[in-house]
Design an enzyme around this catalytic site. Structure first.
Site, PDB file in Angstrom:
ATOM      1  N   THR B 158       0.394  -2.209  -9.646  1.00 35.85           N
ATOM      2  CA  THR B 158       1.071  -1.192 -10.118  1.00 35.85           C
ATOM      3  C   THR B 158       2.554  -1.546 -10.202  1.00 35.85           C
ATOM      4  O   THR B 158       2.946  -1.595 -11.394  1.00 35.85           O
ATOM      5  CB  THR B 158       0.964   0.055  -8.800  1.00 35.85           C
ATOM      6  OG1 THR B 158       1.376  -0.392  -7.609  1.00 35.85           O
ATOM      7  CG2 THR B 158      -0.556   0.480  -8.836  1.00 35.85           C
ATOM      8  N   LYS B 184      -2.053  -7.031  -3.914  1.00 37.05           N
ATOM      9  CA  LYS B 184      -0.749  -6.106  -4.988  1.00 37.05           C
ATOM     10  C   LYS B 184       0.065  -5.180  -3.661  1.00 37.05           C
ATOM     11  O   LYS B 184      -0.560  -4.880  -2.600  1.00 37.05           O
ATOM     12  CB  LYS B 184      -1.484  -5.403  -5.761  1.00 37.05           C
ATOM     13  CG  LYS B 184      -2.537  -4.472  -5.442  1.00 37.05           C
ATOM     14  CD  LYS B 184      -2.092  -2.880  -5.176  1.00 37.05           C
ATOM     15  CE  LYS B 184      -1.135  -2.587  -6.358  1.00 37.05           C
ATOM     16  NZ  LYS B 184      -0.545  -0.974  -5.588  1.00 37.05           N
ATOM     17  N   THR B 195      -0.385  -4.435   3.288  1.00 34.73           N
ATOM     18  CA  THR B 195      -0.740  -4.545   1.726  1.00 34.73           C
ATOM     19  C   THR B 195      -1.646  -3.081   1.321  1.00 34.73           C
ATOM     20  O   THR B 195      -2.227  -2.511   2.162  1.00 34.73           O
ATOM     21  CB  THR B 195      -1.641  -5.681   1.388  1.00 34.73           C
ATOM     22  OG1 THR B 195      -1.566  -5.624  -0.023  1.00 34.73           O
ATOM     23  CG2 THR B 195      -3.111  -5.446   1.478  1.00 34.73           C
ATOM     24  N   GLU B 285       9.415  -3.047  -3.449  1.00 29.03           N
ATOM     25  CA  GLU B 285      10.226  -2.562  -4.602  1.00 29.03           C
ATOM     26  C   GLU B 285      11.970  -2.690  -4.445  1.00 29.03           C
ATOM     27  O   GLU B 285      12.351  -2.281  -3.419  1.00 29.03           O
ATOM     28  CB  GLU B 285       9.874  -0.998  -4.564  1.00 29.03           C
ATOM     29  CG  GLU B 285       8.492  -0.817  -4.978  1.00 29.03           C
ATOM     30  CD  GLU B 285       7.862   0.562  -5.017  1.00 29.03           C
ATOM     31  OE1 GLU B 285       6.783   0.889  -5.800  1.00 29.03           O
ATOM     32  OE2 GLU B 285       8.259   1.359  -4.202  1.00 29.03           O
ATOM     33  N   ASN B 408      11.665   4.543  -7.068  1.00 33.04           N
ATOM     34  CA  ASN B 408      10.798   5.679  -6.132  1.00 33.04           C
ATOM     35  C   ASN B 408      11.285   7.006  -6.525  1.00 33.04           C
ATOM     36  O   ASN B 408      10.677   7.875  -6.329  1.00 33.04           O
ATOM     37  CB  ASN B 408      10.793   5.434  -4.617  1.00 33.04           C
ATOM     38  CG  ASN B 408      10.036   4.429  -4.407  1.00 33.04           C
ATOM     39  OD1 ASN B 408       8.747   4.271  -4.791  1.00 33.04           O
ATOM     40  ND2 ASN B 408      10.433   3.268  -3.874  1.00 33.04           N
ATOM     41  N   SER B 413       6.708  10.699 -12.569  1.00 33.12           N
ATOM     42  CA  SER B 413       6.945  11.166 -13.937  1.00 33.12           C
ATOM     43  C   SER B 413       6.862  10.120 -14.993  1.00 33.12           C
ATOM     44  O   SER B 413       6.790   8.830 -14.562  1.00 33.12           O
ATOM     45  CB  SER B 413       8.399  12.009 -14.114  1.00 33.12           C
ATOM     46  OG  SER B 413       9.190  11.014 -13.295  1.00 33.12           O
TER      47      SER B 413
END
Lengths: 413, 413
Positions: B158, B184, B195, B285, B408, B413
């Site tokens: 993702t 992932k 995870t 991230e 984030n 959107s």
């Protein structure tokens, strides 16, 4: 370090009345900051009673240890606060600094060391040299004035972008009493405690044990219900001083927490605690939005508060609000990870008045346009109904922005 | 959404050998993403045993519920994974989607629905229309090949900036067996699970209950010891499949977890779990640095892990590392707020080999220059010795950067 004032800063400040029996003075001691005040002395008339609540950190600062030692006697004559250095994790040197400051303050105020209260805020782990400022205390005690509340609030700031003050009045018997308070944030704000430092004073004649009970109860739904980043400071200190001067004007002396004449004072105290706690949240580092989290339908109030804090401390919820994204899926996630009783198929979630999820599914009737408009506001209310009980709780936090990262990635240097 | 590849991405990827009895195929089903694969089918030969561990969220996704239902039988023939939609908090529609996918997968693989395993990752709360991809399953099962591990890892991404694969070999008796895995991340990564999705397969002939015991034990120090942002996904799924094909080459069939012939396999499994878990952290991230937190001298291992996670989840510690600031005071704060037994005056803290604090005070001998050089590295080790017991634990996290907030704040959107 950022210097931009939070967009959530108060538009206006209240005029702070004097509290009879309280005088203040501030100074530029040069402990860390240049060109601003960093030292506050607050002087109290004899027979001032005091209550306090402190960080629950198991590694508290030296001033917290110092205050905890003096608190049981319930009497205060002088408070000394410095900003720029937290005197935390400073070991034997830290205790030496509080001891030296305590002695100097007692001498300056002509009181016993047991009547001295101390607080320090700033960098952790750097030894605090009390010699930088202890010689200033005598002069500050002498020059202290009753009308210095805003100055006091400014002197205790660290990364705060605005000073935090509040005032309320209450009836005690037939007599008006006043409660004034100041506070400072702005990071490392989480239960329990939720402010780093806050000092409140009143002229009401209330005995220390009663004051302590009122303060402990009042913090649960105010200072202990706000979180900026889930990080609990080593220094969090909230002190409440009551000079009792209103007794001369006929206010009854209160020595029983169940005294029915306390009801107005209780409400007023809760109000000032909430005002100061929210001012701290609204100045959370990098904050652009205030977020109120209401959890209801939980198994108990305790459970509701845990779920609310799980939502309030979720970086993914907080970044979504920063991005003006009504990402209720992350609220579901935060409910799920709280570890409290919950049932996905009974869960409903609102942003403001907009119900986005109902009984385990996206609410098909919500308007993406309306919710997008709502998310541009600077005060966001997220409500979650767990649908399994009657417990409820409200907590407050702020969004998580790039500015938070910028401020905290370059603080010590 | 960011597309820059993490600076911590692997410099090289291993060549993934085939696992006898495992075939894979991927497709562009167009569930959310365009121009990339988002559907993975993994087909297993008959008699493949399976073990699994899942999110502890109390609001788990529909696929997690589905897998939990099939797991006790311990047999697997087909795994279907989609990215782009988590099928979480989708209520009755979510169950309808897993049921429809399960039926289609069982038909495609000519097996019972009880042999099907499902996982979904992506946005929460959007209904997943199984009709978008269920008709593709039959073709995918037919065209599935053994050499598609990298493709499989890509299809389940993702916000991951790189695909995550690992392979190890072990001896079972005198026979070589292989373990391959994919995973992932990359946000909402916290114990437990750590995870969002990971799938591991081996040709070793190991019975499902043994496999389950090995997997549960192995995750404690690997997937359940990593955290990106303290947020626990509703979808976390780790499945381990054993085809048993190595039995044909003489590998012993293992049906007892205490079988001494398992030792090499256990080590290899732990190694691949750690490799995949760290790949997830390194793709956290916005991550720019990997942080290893070692806590020792705690009252117990359990206590050590709690303290380590308190440090690893502290936004203030993580932003300091992002800012290359050895702010050990924030480590003290995080130890203090963990609520576990600790004593400020016995606490010592290292960044790498540099001791910054010792027995409750700043270590006077440390070199600010040396520590500044150390903090520029992309792998930082923070060690805290609580000095009160023998419990220890290691966890891994990444730094908290502006990029995390950017990713984030604008995901849905």
């Amino acid at each position: 370090m950022s210097t931009a004032i939070s967009p959530l800063a108060p538009k206006t400040y209240p005029k702070m009345p004097a509290i009879e029996g309280v005088r203040m003075a501030t100074a530029e001691a040069g402990i860390k900051y240049k060109g601003r005040t960093d030292l506050l002395v607050m002087v109290f008339d004899p027979d001032t009673s005091v209550a306090g609540v402190f960080t629950r950190s198991l590694c508290p600062s030296a001033p917290v240890d110092f205050c905890r030692q003096n608190l049981p006697a319930g009497k205060a004559r002088v408070l000394v606060v410095n900003s720029g250095n937290a005197n935390a994790f400073t070991g034997q040197k830290g205790r030496a600094a509080t001891s030296a400051t305590g002695k100097a303050a007692a001498k300056a105020a002509a009181c016993s060391e047991g009547d001295v209260f101390l607080a320090s805020t700033g960098v952790i782990g750097e030894p605090l040299d009390a010699g930088i400022f202890s010689h200033l205390l005598e002069g500050l005690v002498k020059e202290a004035q009753p009308d210095k509340w805003a100055e006091a609030a400014c002197a205790i700031m660290t990364t705060d972008t605005y000073h935090k003050i509040a005032t309320v009045t209450a009836k005690l018997g037939d007599v008006d009493v006043t409660i004034n308070g100041i506070a400072k944030g702005a990071g490392m704000i989480a239960p329990d405690m939720a402010t780093m430092l806050s000092f409140i004073a009143t002229d009401a004649p209330i005995a220390a044990p009663v004051l302590q009970a009122l303060l402990a109860k009042g913090t649960g739904k105010t200072f202990n219900a706000v979180t900026v980043d889930s990080d609990t400071s080593t220094s969090d200190t909230l002190l409440l001083f009551a000079t009792g001067a209103a007794a001369k004007r006929g206010a009854p002396v209160i020595s029983d927490v169940k005294d029915p004449r306390l009801s107005s004072f209780k409400r007023a105290l809760d109000k000032i605690l909430k005002s100061l706690a929210l001012q701290v949240v609204r100045d959370g580092e990098g904050a652009r939005k205030q977020i109120e989290i209401r959890v209801e339908g939980a198994k108990s109030s305790r459970s509701a508060k845990r779920v609310a804090l799980s939502i309030a401390n979720s970086p993914l919820v907080k970044t979504a609000v920063a991005g003006e994204d009504a990402n209720w899926g992350r609220v579901v996630m935060a409910v799920g990870k709280a570890g409290e009783p919950a049932d996905r198929d009974r869960l409903s979630i609102w942003f403001g008045d907009h119900r986005l999820a109902h009984e385990g599914e996206r609410d098909p009737s919500y308007s993406e346009e309306a919710i997008s408009a709502y998310m541009t506001r600077d005060e966001i209310v997220i409500r979650a109904d767990l649908g399994i009980g009657r417990g409820k709780a409200t907590v407050w936090t702020c969004d998580l922005t790039k500015e938070y990262v910028a401020i905290n990635g370059d603080y010590r240097s």
